[in-house]
Design a protein around this motif. Structure first.
Motif, PDB file in Angstrom:
ATOM      1  N   GLU A  10       0.826  -1.206   0.000  1.00 57.06           N
ATOM      2  CA  GLU A  10       0.000   0.000   0.000  1.00 57.06           C
ATOM      3  C   GLU A  10       0.867   1.266   0.000  1.00 57.06           C
ATOM      4  OE1 GLU A  10      -3.389   2.232   2.786  1.00 57.06           O
ATOM      5  OE2 GLU A  10      -2.546   0.287   3.372  1.00 57.06           O
ATOM      6  N   ARG A  13       2.585   1.691  -3.377  1.00 55.04           N
ATOM      7  CA  ARG A  13       1.619   2.176  -4.373  1.00 55.04           C
ATOM      8  C   ARG A  13       1.376   3.674  -4.192  1.00 55.04           C
ATOM      9  NH1 ARG A  13      -2.792  -2.765  -3.977  1.00 55.04           N
ATOM     10  NH2 ARG A  13      -1.841  -4.116  -5.563  1.00 55.04           N
ATOM     11  N   GLU A  17       4.115   7.332  -7.877  1.00 57.49           N
ATOM     12  CA  GLU A  17       3.566   8.286  -8.849  1.00 57.49           C
ATOM     13  C   GLU A  17       4.480   9.498  -8.865  1.00 57.49           C
ATOM     14  OE1 GLU A  17       1.332  11.531 -10.546  1.00 57.49           O
ATOM     15  OE2 GLU A  17       2.055  11.376  -8.465  1.00 57.49           O
TER      16      GLU A  17
END
Length: 320
Positions: A10, A13, A17
């Motif tokens: 988690e 993730r 970005e």
């Protein structure tokens, strides 16, 4: 403490970005507001806020409201910090360099505004400090918290007008006051001389990088300084570094409040500090905190808090 496989995935993730990696890199240096991050990244505040929420939910960063503003910083959890450090070590991009250049621009603007403010108000500084609470009551509490002495060496970080030096300096064999404002230092010199203190050294110096030897003072004071700083935790760590075994750190500042006008009128960046926040920073710096002291005003206004912590001989051996 380690993260479970699910939590690790988690967190990765959430970090995986481009914009969020840029945010993590920027927050490695200091805590920043949504407005500042938006300006540095060149993105809208709602968009930046969405990225921040994802990373907050994943435990990578912490969100903390401060009056009408919200600031963000890396999570306090040591495992999360190690994960962030590992991810950031892999980064090597020109965009990140540009972000940090824009961050430096934001810092310079802050510094210019703060310097102009301090130079302007220096002659009235003690009056401004006593606007919201009885200064005599605060100083009596500081005097008690410092202890009877005598002190080998007192260091006053962000000394301002030198009031802490004139309050405690007579009990010190040697005292040092640091400040970035030359105007403040000139006033401090006059006040120290008027008090008849001849073993006080006043220096132009940065609270984040004092260039003073480690474990060199048995009393370090940070009086009404933290609320001006972009990275108060780093200032606490530097102050703690100076405390010798058996020595004491004294932090005096405001408890959390809602007086937003102090940001614009008096360049306050933070609207006070919670006991738990200061306590955590002190423990992370290797000190043992005592019970905080709260000094509410006589009427509506600001509560002054005094936080004390000591470096024990045991903690010094562990640090070594």
């Amino acid at each position: 403490m380690s993260l479970s496989a699910e939590r690790t995935i988690e967190a990765l993730r959430a970090a995986g970005e481009a914009t969020r990696l840029r945010v993590l890199s920027l927050l490695a240096g200091e805590e920043l507001s949504v407005m500042e991050l938006s300006r540095i990244l060149g993105q809208s505040q709602p968009r930046v806020s969405r990225h921040l929420k994802l990373m907050t939910d994943a435990g990578l960063i912490e969100r903390f409201p401060d009056g009408a503003r919200v600031f963000y910083r890396h999570a306090a959890d040591a495992t999360a910090r190690r994960l962030i450090d590992t991810v950031l070590d892999l980064l090597d991009d020109a965009e990140g360099e540009q972000d940090h250049k824009r961050l430096e621009e934001v810092r310079r603007e802050r510094d210019v505004a703060a310097a102009a403010y301090f130079e302007q108000v220096a002659p009235q500084w003690d009056r401004i400090r006593s606007l919201y609470v009885s200064e005599s009551a605060v100083e009596a509490a500081i005097d008690r918290a410092a202890g009877p002495g005598p002190f080998q060496r007192v260091v006053d970080l962000g000394t301002g007008s030198g009031r802490m030096l004139t309050l405690i300096g007579a009990r010190a064999r040697m005292a040092v006051g640091l400040d970035l404002s030359q105007n403040m230092l000139n006033i401090a010199r006059a006040n120290v001389s008027r008090a008849g203190l001849d073993k006080v050294e006043l220096r132009h110096g940065d609270i984040f990088a004092t260039r003073l030897p480690p474990a060199s003072a048995d009393l370090v004071i940070v009086h009404q300084v933290l609320h001006y700083l972009a990275d108060p935790a780093a200032a606490v760590a530097e102050a703690a570094r100076l405390v010798m075994p058996g020595g004491r750190l004294l932090i005096i500042d405001f408890a959390p409040h809602e007086l937003e006008r102090l940001r614009e009128e008096h360049q306050h960046r933070r609207l006070g500090f919670a006991d738990a926040e200061i306590g955590r920073w002190l423990v992370e710096a290797g000190l043992t905190p005592s019970t905080p002291i709260a000094l509410p005003p006589d009427t509506d206004g600001l509560t002054v808090s005094i936080w004390t912590a000591e470096r024990t001989a045991q903690s010094n051996r562990n640090a070594a």
